[in-house]
Motif scaffolding. Sequence first.
Motif, PDB file in Angstrom:
ATOM      1  N   GLN A 158       0.283 -14.535 -16.357  1.00  0.00           N
ATOM      2  CA  GLN A 158       0.545 -15.171 -15.070  1.00  0.00           C
ATOM      3  C   GLN A 158       0.631 -14.143 -13.954  1.00  0.00           C
ATOM      4  O   GLN A 158       0.083 -14.338 -12.868  1.00  0.00           O
ATOM      5  N   ALA A 159       1.357 -13.040 -14.205  1.00  0.00           N
ATOM      6  CA  ALA A 159       1.577 -12.054 -13.146  1.00  0.00           C
ATOM      7  C   ALA A 159       0.282 -11.345 -12.762  1.00  0.00           C
ATOM      8  O   ALA A 159       0.073 -11.013 -11.598  1.00  0.00           O
ATOM      9  N   PHE A 160      -0.599 -11.114 -13.731  1.00  0.00           N
ATOM     10  CA  PHE A 160      -1.843 -10.405 -13.402  1.00  0.00           C
ATOM     11  C   PHE A 160      -2.771 -11.270 -12.548  1.00  0.00           C
ATOM     12  O   PHE A 160      -3.593 -10.760 -11.804  1.00  0.00           O
ATOM     13  N   GLY A 161      -2.621 -12.574 -12.661  1.00  0.00           N
ATOM     14  CA  GLY A 161      -3.465 -13.457 -11.838  1.00  0.00           C
ATOM     15  C   GLY A 161      -2.788 -13.915 -10.576  1.00  0.00           C
ATOM     16  O   GLY A 161      -3.170 -14.956 -10.010  1.00  0.00           O
ATOM     17  N   ILE A 162      -1.814 -13.172 -10.094  1.00  0.00           N
ATOM     18  CA  ILE A 162      -1.063 -13.589  -8.912  1.00  0.00           C
ATOM     19  C   ILE A 162      -1.991 -13.737  -7.706  1.00  0.00           C
ATOM     20  O   ILE A 162      -2.803 -12.861  -7.405  1.00  0.00           O
ATOM     21  N   PHE A 163      -1.867 -14.888  -7.049  1.00  0.00           N
ATOM     22  CA  PHE A 163      -2.700 -15.158  -5.882  1.00  0.00           C
ATOM     23  C   PHE A 163      -1.896 -15.840  -4.767  1.00  0.00           C
ATOM     24  O   PHE A 163      -1.904 -15.391  -3.625  1.00  0.00           O
ATOM     25  N   ASP A 164      -1.210 -16.948  -5.131  1.00  0.00           N
ATOM     26  CA  ASP A 164      -0.573 -17.752  -4.092  1.00  0.00           C
ATOM     27  C   ASP A 164       0.573 -17.027  -3.396  1.00  0.00           C
ATOM     28  O   ASP A 164       0.778 -17.215  -2.189  1.00  0.00           O
ATOM     29  N   LEU A 165       1.297 -16.178  -4.113  1.00  0.00           N
ATOM     30  CA  LEU A 165       2.441 -15.489  -3.511  1.00  0.00           C
ATOM     31  C   LEU A 165       2.012 -14.525  -2.395  1.00  0.00           C
ATOM     32  O   LEU A 165       2.493 -14.651  -1.264  1.00  0.00           O
ATOM     33  N   PRO A 166       1.105 -13.565  -2.649  1.00  0.00           N
ATOM     34  CA  PRO A 166       0.677 -12.708  -1.538  1.00  0.00           C
ATOM     35  C   PRO A 166      -0.157 -13.457  -0.493  1.00  0.00           C
ATOM     36  O   PRO A 166      -0.126 -13.100   0.688  1.00  0.00           O
ATOM     37  N   PHE A 167      -0.846 -14.505  -0.922  1.00  0.00           N
ATOM     38  CA  PHE A 167      -1.665 -15.256   0.041  1.00  0.00           C
ATOM     39  C   PHE A 167      -0.801 -15.932   1.087  1.00  0.00           C
ATOM     40  O   PHE A 167      -1.144 -15.971   2.275  1.00  0.00           O
ATOM     41  N   VAL A 168       0.354 -16.479   0.672  1.00  0.00           N
ATOM     42  CA  VAL A 168       1.239 -17.167   1.615  1.00  0.00           C
ATOM     43  C   VAL A 168       2.151 -16.178   2.336  1.00  0.00           C
ATOM     44  O   VAL A 168       2.350 -16.276   3.545  1.00  0.00           O
ATOM     45  N   LEU A 169       2.699 -15.207   1.610  1.00  0.00           N
ATOM     46  CA  LEU A 169       3.692 -14.313   2.199  1.00  0.00           C
ATOM     47  C   LEU A 169       3.077 -13.309   3.168  1.00  0.00           C
ATOM     48  O   LEU A 169       3.589 -13.110   4.273  1.00  0.00           O
ATOM     49  N   THR A 170       2.006 -12.651   2.764  1.00  0.00           N
ATOM     50  CA  THR A 170       1.500 -11.521   3.565  1.00  0.00           C
ATOM     51  C   THR A 170       0.002 -11.585   3.860  1.00  0.00           C
ATOM     52  O   THR A 170      -0.500 -10.724   4.582  1.00  0.00           O
TER      53      THR A 170
END
Length: 327
Positions: free
Chosen positions: A255-267
């Motif tokens: 899950q962590a290696f495919g992170i997308f939505d968190l940086p997309f929304v935050l920064t």
Amino acid sequence: MSTALQSKTSTPAKGGDSRSAPPGRQTPSAGSGARRRTRTGWLFASPALLVVTVVTVFPVVFSLALSFAEVRLDYGGLRLGSPTFAHYEALLSNPEWYHALAFTLGFTIVSVLLELVLGTLAALVLERLGAARGWLIALLLLPWALINVVAAQLWSYLFNGTYGAVSWLCEQVLGTQPDILGRPVPAMAAMVVVDVWKTTPFVAIVVLAGLMLISAEVYEAAEIDGAGPWTTFWRVTLPQLKPIVAIAVLFRILQAFGIFDLPFVLTQGGPGTATQSVAMLGYRILFQDLDFGGGAAVAVSTAAIVMACCLLFLRVLRAQTDEEVRG
């Protein structure tokens, strides 16, 4: 008694066949029954296998084909040309890919380690609770139940430099109002904080399930042997938890290696490209630059790296387990 046993063993089988099949070998009727059951199983499983093939195998094969072919997009749609390694050559010469890979690896290692430690501590506390355990588990699951985009948007309000509660708290403590999401290191740290806040409950629930499966007799034996709390945890609890912790870690790495939505929304991957993950880079190349071959190369390379990390982790875990068994 021996006479009765001899008469029982010499009684012909039903149907008049007095011969018995050798051990490990099926009779013709048993073999045909097994084949019939196998065919029936495949028949019932075929719709599910067809769906899995369509939604899983085909996209993987199509991504591989896109990454190794010249891709043209025209009014007729997507067309594959001759085979080429140009997409991978461009990927390996792109500094953005190396930066995104380093950020994703660092984010995965730090966040998974923190979640593992905090989740294990929370599970140990929950195991010792009585009637309040159910309520606390329900409270713990609230962050996990939130949609990632909603959770990221909520934390973006908290990190806001003008009216955010976290920024205000930092100002009260440090004396200056920090720009959390506007600078590289604080933005990376904020992303780890949000991911740990959201995903630690999942690790805690998984570890708690493993703790509940450990027999009380094992702890009683350790207590009789004079083992203290730390020795009991290190020599008894932790080895028993290894298989289930391995499953939790594997889930979290994927899950962590495919992170997308968190940086997309935050920064949005910023400031600059400081928090741009590999998934965001692939999205930008694929859907904004419309470079389908390059985007497919990012996806295929990411999948290969994740698989290599998971296999390496399982190999190390298996080696440790074998060493403990031999010891």
